[in-house]
Design an enzyme around this catalytic site. Sequence first.
Site, PDB file in Angstrom:
ATOM      1  N   GLU A 216     -40.845 -20.555   7.207  1.00  0.00           N
ATOM      2  CA  GLU A 216     -40.290 -20.350   6.361  1.00  0.00           C
ATOM      3  C   GLU A 216     -39.478 -22.105   5.695  1.00  0.00           C
ATOM      4  O   GLU A 216     -40.099 -23.073   6.668  1.00  0.00           O
ATOM      5  CB  GLU A 216     -38.506 -20.822   7.635  1.00  0.00           C
ATOM      6  CG  GLU A 216     -37.947 -19.542   8.481  1.00  0.00           C
ATOM      7  CD  GLU A 216     -37.225 -18.803   7.349  1.00  0.00           C
ATOM      8  OE1 GLU A 216     -37.197 -19.520   6.440  1.00  0.00           O
ATOM      9  OE2 GLU A 216     -37.346 -17.284   8.297  1.00  0.00           O
ATOM     10  N   CYS A 250     -33.044 -28.375   5.291  1.00  0.00           N
ATOM     11  CA  CYS A 250     -33.523 -27.291   4.347  1.00  0.00           C
ATOM     12  C   CYS A 250     -32.468 -26.463   3.394  1.00  0.00           C
ATOM     13  O   CYS A 250     -33.313 -26.105   2.072  1.00  0.00           O
ATOM     14  CB  CYS A 250     -34.882 -26.303   5.166  1.00  0.00           C
ATOM     15  SG  CYS A 250     -33.758 -24.803   6.417  1.00  0.00           S
TER      16      CYS A 250
END
Length: 472
Positions: A216, A250
């Site tokens: 990720e 993110c």
Amino acid sequence: MEHSTQEALQLAFESQRAAYAREPMPSLAVRKDRLKRLIEMTRKNEQALCEAIAQDFGHRAHQETMLAEVFTSITGAEHALKHLRSWMKTRRMPTALHFMPGSNALMPQPLGVVGIIAPWNYPYYLTTGPALAALAAGNRVMIKPSELTPATSALMARMVAEHFSPEEMTVVNGDADLARAFSALPFDHLFFTGSTAVGRHVAQAAAKNLTPVTLELGGKSPAIFDRSCHLELSASRLAYGKLLNAGQTCVAPDYVLAPRDMVRPLAEAVLRHWQRMVPTVHANPDYTSIATPRHRARLQQLLDDAQAQGAELLPSHPQELDPGAGRKLVPHVVLNPSADMQLMREEIFGPILPIVPYDSLEQAIAQVNAGDRPLALYFFGEDRRAREQVLARTHAGGVTINDCIWHLGQESQPFGGVGASGMGAYHGEWGFDTFSKLKPVFVQSRFAGTHLFQPPYGDTFKTIFGLLRKIV
């Protein structure tokens, strides 16, 4: 890293592997108990988590931690509890006519020992998210938190030790050397959240053991504003998406693409909403600090580089631009950014928002596609045709329409990157499947005619094979 630390890491791994060998298929009751303990652990320590994370960041509002770390961890585990029985069932699969009366099934099976390397920006949620999925799937879990959040990492180690045996789930703390040794262990699955650069090293280390990985990562997530958008409402939602955790998210909108004549009105609207949400910066309890002095200095360098190359910097609070005031950074809109500026080449990861003009939607789509595929993409507009054009012609890990970030919280949808923004997905059933081996099983019937294909080959084989080719 000291030799004794390396030995302790290896012993922890071997202990979990032995425990998995003794119980390779934990029951529904065992898995539910582990998820319930994770929920209990989180609820019991929510105040301590808020304080530890605020200590690590220099300051973060407890409300943000409660929403983005505590609440999301609990709801993720509760969703797994609700659906776990159905996820664990062996799934009946279709069987082609020419294989009948045999039948197909898909059996979810725990992988074994899962390693999780967690980041600093959401140190608890981005640990518990993959951990609860791995526990639901019946695995043992080893966690390496970030060394940049020492108070939170130490707290997590105590919390986990209090609620789980080391053979179920354990936390190992240490520096970058320990992280490298951790990623080199022969896990049955390795899960990493962090930067693309470090993700490449993690994938290379895992490859030596043929360990499957979920990465990720991040990237420059664009927000495309269409002329059909509701400007004021869209600007408010964009401003919040960039302000949350001071942009250290993110999936934060990294930069904006807007019609040329909308750039200035959009910039002014974003600044107004930032000023409304945080009337002051440095003394404001609702506004998060930049995590470390190094990260703060990097963001200032991005601004300095942009200004030196001719960009227009629009600070939300110009009266609070004192660089010596601490780790908080005044949010900035950046106009006239060029492609060779540092802030347009790197993921920003802070409260800086470049707005790039475009003259046609085609041009905006081309600019998105010219870069690496991002973790998130945002589209603001009411024109359905324009929206479908953007969705069909761009790639991203996930998309939110007319808002930012919220696709990340959907337990009924997978969350993950694509290309340079990551590989694999989790959340909800996708997390369960990520940490399971979905083992295909074919059950042959005693009445099967497969003996007709056995040698010696002759007319019978020729006839049966001819019939088979006609029905397939």
